[in-house]
Design a protein around this motif. Structure first.
Motif, PDB file in Angstrom:
ATOM      1  N   VAL A  47       0.861  -1.173   0.000  1.00  0.00           N
ATOM      2  CA  VAL A  47       0.000   0.000   0.000  1.00  0.00           C
ATOM      3  C   VAL A  47       0.896   1.221   0.000  1.00  0.00           C
ATOM      4  O   VAL A  47       1.689   1.416   0.906  1.00  0.00           O
ATOM      5  N   GLY A  48       0.773   2.064  -1.045  1.00  0.00           N
ATOM      6  CA  GLY A  48       1.548   3.290  -1.113  1.00  0.00           C
ATOM      7  C   GLY A  48       0.615   4.474  -1.252  1.00  0.00           C
ATOM      8  O   GLY A  48      -0.589   4.343  -1.171  1.00  0.00           O
ATOM      9  N   THR A  49       1.189   5.646  -1.475  1.00  0.00           N
ATOM     10  CA  THR A  49       0.381   6.836  -1.697  1.00  0.00           C
ATOM     11  C   THR A  49       0.763   7.445  -3.020  1.00  0.00           C
ATOM     12  O   THR A  49       1.875   7.275  -3.504  1.00  0.00           O
ATOM     13  N   PHE A  50      -0.176   8.116  -3.606  1.00  0.00           N
ATOM     14  CA  PHE A  50       0.043   8.796  -4.879  1.00  0.00           C
ATOM     15  C   PHE A  50      -0.257  10.258  -4.649  1.00  0.00           C
ATOM     16  O   PHE A  50      -1.365  10.607  -4.299  1.00  0.00           O
ATOM     17  N   SER A  51       0.734  11.090  -4.819  1.00  0.00           N
ATOM     18  CA  SER A  51       0.647  12.453  -4.307  1.00  0.00           C
ATOM     19  C   SER A  51      -0.352  13.340  -5.038  1.00  0.00           C
ATOM     20  O   SER A  51      -1.550  13.282  -4.787  1.00  0.00           O
ATOM     21  N   GLU A  52       0.101  14.156  -5.978  1.00  0.00           N
ATOM     22  CA  GLU A  52      -0.755  15.216  -6.509  1.00  0.00           C
ATOM     23  C   GLU A  52      -1.658  14.748  -7.655  1.00  0.00           C
ATOM     24  O   GLU A  52      -2.860  14.894  -7.624  1.00  0.00           O
ATOM     25  N   ALA A  53      -1.060  14.193  -8.678  1.00  0.00           N
ATOM     26  CA  ALA A  53      -1.851  13.832  -9.860  1.00  0.00           C
ATOM     27  C   ALA A  53      -1.106  12.753 -10.622  1.00  0.00           C
ATOM     28  O   ALA A  53       0.063  12.493 -10.371  1.00  0.00           O
ATOM     29  N   PHE A  54      -1.794  12.114 -11.537  1.00  0.00           N
ATOM     30  CA  PHE A  54      -1.167  11.069 -12.327  1.00  0.00           C
ATOM     31  C   PHE A  54      -0.271  11.690 -13.396  1.00  0.00           C
ATOM     32  O   PHE A  54      -0.650  12.627 -14.082  1.00  0.00           O
ATOM     33  N   THR A  55       0.906  11.116 -13.548  1.00  0.00           N
ATOM     34  CA  THR A  55       1.865  11.604 -14.524  1.00  0.00           C
ATOM     35  C   THR A  55       1.637  10.904 -15.862  1.00  0.00           C
ATOM     36  O   THR A  55       1.472   9.690 -15.896  1.00  0.00           O
ATOM     37  N   PRO A  56       1.611  11.639 -16.966  1.00  0.00           N
ATOM     38  CA  PRO A  56       1.477  10.969 -18.265  1.00  0.00           C
ATOM     39  C   PRO A  56       2.747  10.212 -18.623  1.00  0.00           C
ATOM     40  O   PRO A  56       3.855  10.699 -18.398  1.00  0.00           O
ATOM     41  N   VAL A  57       2.594   8.997 -19.141  1.00  0.00           N
ATOM     42  CA  VAL A  57       3.741   8.191 -19.554  1.00  0.00           C
ATOM     43  C   VAL A  57       3.469   7.615 -20.933  1.00  0.00           C
ATOM     44  O   VAL A  57       2.338   7.270 -21.270  1.00  0.00           O
ATOM     45  N   VAL A  58       4.510   7.512 -21.730  1.00  0.00           N
ATOM     46  CA  VAL A  58       4.391   6.974 -23.081  1.00  0.00           C
ATOM     47  C   VAL A  58       4.651   5.477 -23.043  1.00  0.00           C
ATOM     48  O   VAL A  58       5.664   5.029 -22.482  1.00  0.00           O
ATOM     49  N   GLY A  86      -3.734   5.248 -26.063  1.00  0.00           N
ATOM     50  CA  GLY A  86      -3.039   4.193 -26.792  1.00  0.00           C
ATOM     51  C   GLY A  86      -1.552   4.448 -26.891  1.00  0.00           C
ATOM     52  O   GLY A  86      -0.757   3.515 -26.901  1.00  0.00           O
ATOM     53  N   THR A  87      -1.177   5.714 -26.961  1.00  0.00           N
ATOM     54  CA  THR A  87       0.234   6.091 -26.992  1.00  0.00           C
ATOM     55  C   THR A  87       0.710   6.542 -25.615  1.00  0.00           C
ATOM     56  O   THR A  87       1.778   6.159 -25.152  1.00  0.00           O
ATOM     57  N   THR A  88      -0.120   7.349 -24.949  1.00  0.00           N
ATOM     58  CA  THR A  88       0.220   7.891 -23.637  1.00  0.00           C
ATOM     59  C   THR A  88      -0.875   7.536 -22.641  1.00  0.00           C
ATOM     60  O   THR A  88      -2.062   7.709 -22.922  1.00  0.00           O
ATOM     61  N   GLY A  89      -0.472   7.030 -21.488  1.00  0.00           N
ATOM     62  CA  GLY A  89      -1.418   6.685 -20.436  1.00  0.00           C
ATOM     63  C   GLY A  89      -1.093   7.389 -19.137  1.00  0.00           C
ATOM     64  O   GLY A  89      -0.184   8.214 -19.068  1.00  0.00           O
ATOM     65  N   GLU A  90      -1.856   7.060 -18.091  1.00  0.00           N
ATOM     66  CA  GLU A  90      -1.643   7.641 -16.766  1.00  0.00           C
ATOM     67  C   GLU A  90      -0.792   6.698 -15.933  1.00  0.00           C
ATOM     68  O   GLU A  90      -1.034   5.496 -15.894  1.00  0.00           O
ATOM     69  N   ASP A  91       0.196   7.248 -15.253  1.00  0.00           N
ATOM     70  CA  ASP A  91       1.061   6.447 -14.388  1.00  0.00           C
ATOM     71  C   ASP A  91       0.281   6.076 -13.122  1.00  0.00           C
ATOM     72  O   ASP A  91      -0.004   6.925 -12.284  1.00  0.00           O
ATOM     73  N   VAL A  92      -0.052   4.801 -12.991  1.00  0.00           N
ATOM     74  CA  VAL A  92      -0.787   4.316 -11.812  1.00  0.00           C
ATOM     75  C   VAL A  92       0.010   3.215 -11.115  1.00  0.00           C
ATOM     76  O   VAL A  92      -0.543   2.284 -10.542  1.00  0.00           O
ATOM     77  N   LEU A 150       5.803   1.833 -24.188  1.00  0.00           N
ATOM     78  CA  LEU A 150       6.951   1.415 -24.998  1.00  0.00           C
ATOM     79  C   LEU A 150       6.493   1.040 -26.403  1.00  0.00           C
ATOM     80  O   LEU A 150       7.173   1.314 -27.381  1.00  0.00           O
ATOM     81  N   GLU A 151       5.351   0.385 -26.490  1.00  0.00           N
ATOM     82  CA  GLU A 151       4.716   0.135 -27.781  1.00  0.00           C
ATOM     83  C   GLU A 151       3.255   0.561 -27.682  1.00  0.00           C
ATOM     84  O   GLU A 151       2.636   0.420 -26.633  1.00  0.00           O
ATOM     85  N   LYS A 152       2.721   1.069 -28.752  1.00  0.00           N
ATOM     86  CA  LYS A 152       1.352   1.580 -28.742  1.00  0.00           C
ATOM     87  C   LYS A 152       0.363   0.470 -28.411  1.00  0.00           C
ATOM     88  O   LYS A 152       0.502  -0.664 -28.866  1.00  0.00           O
ATOM     89  N   MET A 153      -0.631   0.815 -27.594  1.00  0.00           N
ATOM     90  CA  MET A 153      -1.711  -0.121 -27.261  1.00  0.00           C
ATOM     91  C   MET A 153      -2.843   0.077 -28.274  1.00  0.00           C
ATOM     92  O   MET A 153      -3.565   1.067 -28.214  1.00  0.00           O
ATOM     93  N   ARG A 210       8.730   0.889 -31.303  1.00  0.00           N
ATOM     94  CA  ARG A 210       8.068   1.417 -32.502  1.00  0.00           C
ATOM     95  C   ARG A 210       7.745   2.894 -32.340  1.00  0.00           C
ATOM     96  O   ARG A 210       7.931   3.689 -33.255  1.00  0.00           O
ATOM     97  N   GLU A 211       7.250   3.246 -31.150  1.00  0.00           N
ATOM     98  CA  GLU A 211       6.907   4.650 -30.912  1.00  0.00           C
ATOM     99  C   GLU A 211       8.161   5.510 -30.887  1.00  0.00           C
ATOM    100  O   GLU A 211       8.160   6.647 -31.370  1.00  0.00           O
ATOM    101  N   GLY A 212       9.246   4.969 -30.317  1.00  0.00           N
ATOM    102  CA  GLY A 212      10.500   5.721 -30.271  1.00  0.00           C
ATOM    103  C   GLY A 212      11.065   5.961 -31.660  1.00  0.00           C
ATOM    104  O   GLY A 212      11.602   7.038 -31.952  1.00  0.00           O
ATOM    105  N   ALA A 213      10.957   4.964 -32.522  1.00  0.00           N
ATOM    106  CA  ALA A 213      11.434   5.117 -33.901  1.00  0.00           C
ATOM    107  C   ALA A 213      10.625   6.167 -34.641  1.00  0.00           C
ATOM    108  O   ALA A 213      11.161   7.002 -35.375  1.00  0.00           O
ATOM    109  N   ALA A 214       9.299   6.146 -34.444  1.00  0.00           N
ATOM    110  CA  ALA A 214       8.438   7.138 -35.088  1.00  0.00           C
ATOM    111  C   ALA A 214       8.772   8.537 -34.608  1.00  0.00           C
ATOM    112  O   ALA A 214       8.823   9.495 -35.392  1.00  0.00           O
TER     113      ALA A 214
END
Length: 743
Positions: free
Chosen positions: A79-90, A152-158, A92-95, A671-675
């Motif tokens: 059990v941890g804590t998540f401070s202010e808001a979710f950070t966007p993360v890319v 699909g490219t960028t999600g929320e860090d959870v 590694l491959e598109k969903m 794939r996303e990094g190459a693009a």
């Protein structure tokens, strides 16, 4: 297990009690982790809950006596804590999303297209879990990141929240015949087990709280808690159903990958099955259609995939969906209920939308009281009357809609719906916004309480300023208070100037976020009234203090001023302008004043915008009070421009204007990094090969795009030369020989 520091170990080198405690700690941690795996992943616990609790309490006691044994991998630290808001993360491959089909004929048509290219290949069938898609990244066996699908490219860090899910291992186990890979990106679904969901809703009702609509909403809401401790209170589970980026692991099939995932300790569905023919696919669909409400989780369909990964690579994908998979959606459940009334809601751009008020009924796993009717023409076309018995279903098992009346059940007391001439929120005369429009709109855009309430709720949302604690009740309170008599906000221009002392006196009727209707207190039968921003007066002093949520809302509004330009553009609620268009505009113009001053043709020329949006933008800025909103936000410190890229940091534009298609694995790149690397050099990364394609980069195990490039005579560069392509641009001479390799 994480390591105990050398210093701590040395301090206890001669302490036999510490050595004993450390050994017991390791044994307990491993045993508890295994019991959790059995409970969550296999649904086959071997000890009782009380026995499990005893083991956990013993572990806690050891860590209390020897704090140096506590580490991030301990079962006590999930059990941890998540401070202010979710950070966007890319990712590694598109969903990618799956292509949805709704009939067996469509499934057969998909299979016929596949077998025309790859005959006699087996299918893998699995149930489609009604949950929340997530992406897990393991590096050298350790869970380092978890994110929602997002776009699909960028999600929320959870990550912190996912770590609380008992069925998600923090470390992968060494599987029999499956060494843990260097990098593993896992796609899966977080869901609420059906039985646990029912118990949760019973507890919600007993506590006087609203029950959750369905398991998926409960799962999504639970996973997106800002405080991971709250997520940990919910019995979420996870099932893996796919792979993204990989290093050190190359399975030959989907089924083989599932065996590997299970061997490493990741839960996979017990319901997947490999079948050789399309008729057996249909039998699987029929079987689980009958079981859809009898499984451990809710399902809304069946996913059919080609099992062989080589076949998957050959078939490739569109920009959105893989060609090698399809999702068959079960027909939405339909029920009959009584249409009590038809009312009209007003949206943030003034659109007046009729909706049905229903006698509450359970549809597709959740209770429904309201359903969309779209517009007055649709009401007439469906032939529904107030008082009718109507057929109700969930479109895509999500949005309730009225399908049709049951005419045979009519008594003669039913009445026809008449679209109101005036806005139910502000009494303005409703009218089409332009000649030929089907929808009626309220023209009182500035002060109509319904429109302003919805605009405030929208600008506070995730796709705009993302203001935590500024929920629907707060937005209604700022616009439609009982006390004081005058609203705190008459348009959204003053939202960033709000002060805590303005909020304390406010009393407001609680409204339903779906309809805007006041909610009724079940005990009194009257509208439910709350003081959303202030605590009850002190009994001795009479002093009124702010609630914590009010203070946090003001703080979060201040933080929101620094959001990037595209979020500001989206928050203006310009008709037709959503997040995608807002991002395109911000990237092109980088300054709100430049957007405002650009002519219509220049705006329309921005990729992804077009003439309809361009006209809507010019119309919006032509209104005086709209411009006043911008100036008030500017004066309050809201960010109005994005900094231009530093020219000194710009890469040489070696691929300027060149259309590049990438297929197969490229060494050192996702794939996303190459693009992204292509775009950074001025090129355009596209997903399909045509005669206009400048070059195809063919990496390891290229797909059908390689074959298309050969067919069209498009230049092909091997993946190992990708860096050279970025640095020097297209080679001066690339000839097409039998292997299509550069000279």
């Amino acid at each position: 297990m994480g390591r105990v520091s050398t210093t701590d170990t040395n301090q206890h080198r001669e302490d036999p009690d510490f050595d004993s405690a450390r050994a017991r700690h390791e044994t307990l941690a491993a045993e508890i982790t295994e019991h959790r795996r059995r409970y969550y992943a296999e649904d086959a616990p071997t000890i009782s809950d009380s026995q499990f609790d005893e083991l956990m309490h013993e572990l806690v006691d050891i860590e209390t006596a020897y704090p140096q044994l506590k580490n991030e991998d301990s079962p006590t630290q999930q059990v941890g804590t998540f401070s202010e808001a979710f950070t966007p993360v890319v990712h590694l491959e598109k969903m990618l999303s799956l292509q949805d089909v709704f009939s067996l004929d469509e499934v057969r048509a998909w299979a016929d297209r596949i077998t025309a290219e790859v005959p006699d290949e087996p299918y893998l069938c699995e149930v489609k879990i009604d949950g929340l898609a997530v992406d897990l990244v393991y590096e050298r066996g350790r869970l380092t990141r978890a994110a929602t699908r997002g776009d699909g490219t960028t999600g929320e860090d959870v990550t912190a929240n996912v770590r609380t899910i008992g069925s998600v291992p923090h470390r992968l186990s060494e599987g029999d015949g499956f060494p843990v890979p260097e990098l593993l990106e896992v796609r899966g679904e977080v869901y609420f087990p059906t039985a646990d969901f029912e118990r949760l809703n019973e507890a919600q009702v007993e506590a006087g709280k609203a029950p959750f609509a369905n398991p998926r909403n409960a799962a999504a809401g639970s996973l997106r808690q800002k405080d991971a401790a709250k997520t940990a209170e919910r019995p979420l589970s996870f099932i893996a159903h796919g792979l993204g980026a990989l290093q050190g692991f190359q399975p030959e099939s989907q089924s083989r990958s599932y065996e590997a995932l299970a061997a490493w300790g990741l839960p996979t569905s017990p319901y997947w099955r490999v079948v050789p023919t399309i008729d057996e696919v249909f039998a699987y669909i029929d079987e689980f259609g009958g079981k859809r409400h009898g499984l451990v989780h809710e399902i809304d369909g069946v996913v059919v995939k080609m099992d062989d990964f080589g076949v998957q690579r050959r078939l490739g994908a569109t920009s959105r969906t893989p060609r090698w998979a399809v999702a068959f959606k079960f027909p939405p459940e339909e029920v009959n209920t009584r249409l009590l009334d038809i009312k009209v809601s007003i949206g943030r751009t003034g659109r007046a939308t009729p909706y049905a008020v229903l006698e509450p009924v359970r549809v597709a796993g959740s209770e429904v009281e309201f359903a969309t009717l779209h517009n007055a023409d649709q009401v007439k076309a469906k032939g529904v009357l107030i008082g009718d018995t109507v057929v109700v279903r969930k479109a895509g098992d999500v949005i309730p809609e009225v399908v049709a009346p049951v005419a045979a059940a009519r008594t003669g007391d039913e009445t026809e719906f008449v679209m109101p001439e005036r806005c139910p929120e502000c009494d303005s005369v409703l009218a089409p916004a332009a000649e030929g429009d089907i929808d009626l709109r309220c023209p009182n855009g500035r002060t109509c309480p319904g429109q302003l309430r919805e605009r405030l709720a929208y600008l506070a949302g995730r796709s705009c300023f993302d203001v935590d604690r500024m929920g629907y009740i707060a937005c209604a309170a700022l616009v439609q208070p009982l006390e004081p008599a005058e609203p705190v906000l008459t348009d959204e221009g003053g939202v960033f100037d709000l002060r805590i002392e303005q909020l304390l006196p406010i009393r407001v009727v609680v409204r339903d976020p779906d309809t805007g209707l006041p909610k009724v207190d079940e005990k009194t039968g009257r509208p439910k009234v709350v003081t959303p921003f202030a605590k009850q007066p002190d009994k001795k002093t009479g002093e009124i203090l702010p609630r914590k949520n009010a203070e946090e809302m003001i703080q979060n509004l201040d933080k929101a001023k620094s959001q990037p330009l595209w979020r500001v553009v989206n928050a203006l609620s310009i008709r037709h302008v959503g997040p995608v268009a807002a991002q395109a505009l911000a990237e092109h113009f980088r300054d709100l004043d430049r957007i405002r001053n650009a002519d219509e043709a220049e705006i329309a020329a921005v990729e992804g915008v077009g003439p309809t949006i361009a006209a809507a933008i010019k119309d919006w800025f032509a209104v005086d009070w709209h411009r006043e909103i911008v100036e008030r936000w500017r004066a309050a410190g809201v960010r109005m421009r994005d900094e231009d890229p530093d020219p000194s940091e710009a890469l040489p534009q070696t691929l300027e204007g060149v259309s590049v298609v990438i297929t197969g694995g490229i060494p050192g790149y996702t794939r996303e990094g190459a693009a992204a690397a292509v775009k950074a050099r001025g090129g355009k990364s596209t997903s399909s090969v045509s005669k206009k394609t400048g070059v195809v980069v063919a990496g390891d195990k290229p797909g059908s795009k390689y074959d298309k490039a050969v067919e069209l005579g498009v230049r092909i560069v091997p993946g190992e030369d990708f860096e050279r392509l970025l640095e020097h641009g297209l080679p001066e001479s690339v000839t097409q020989n039998d292997e299509n390799e550069p000279e």
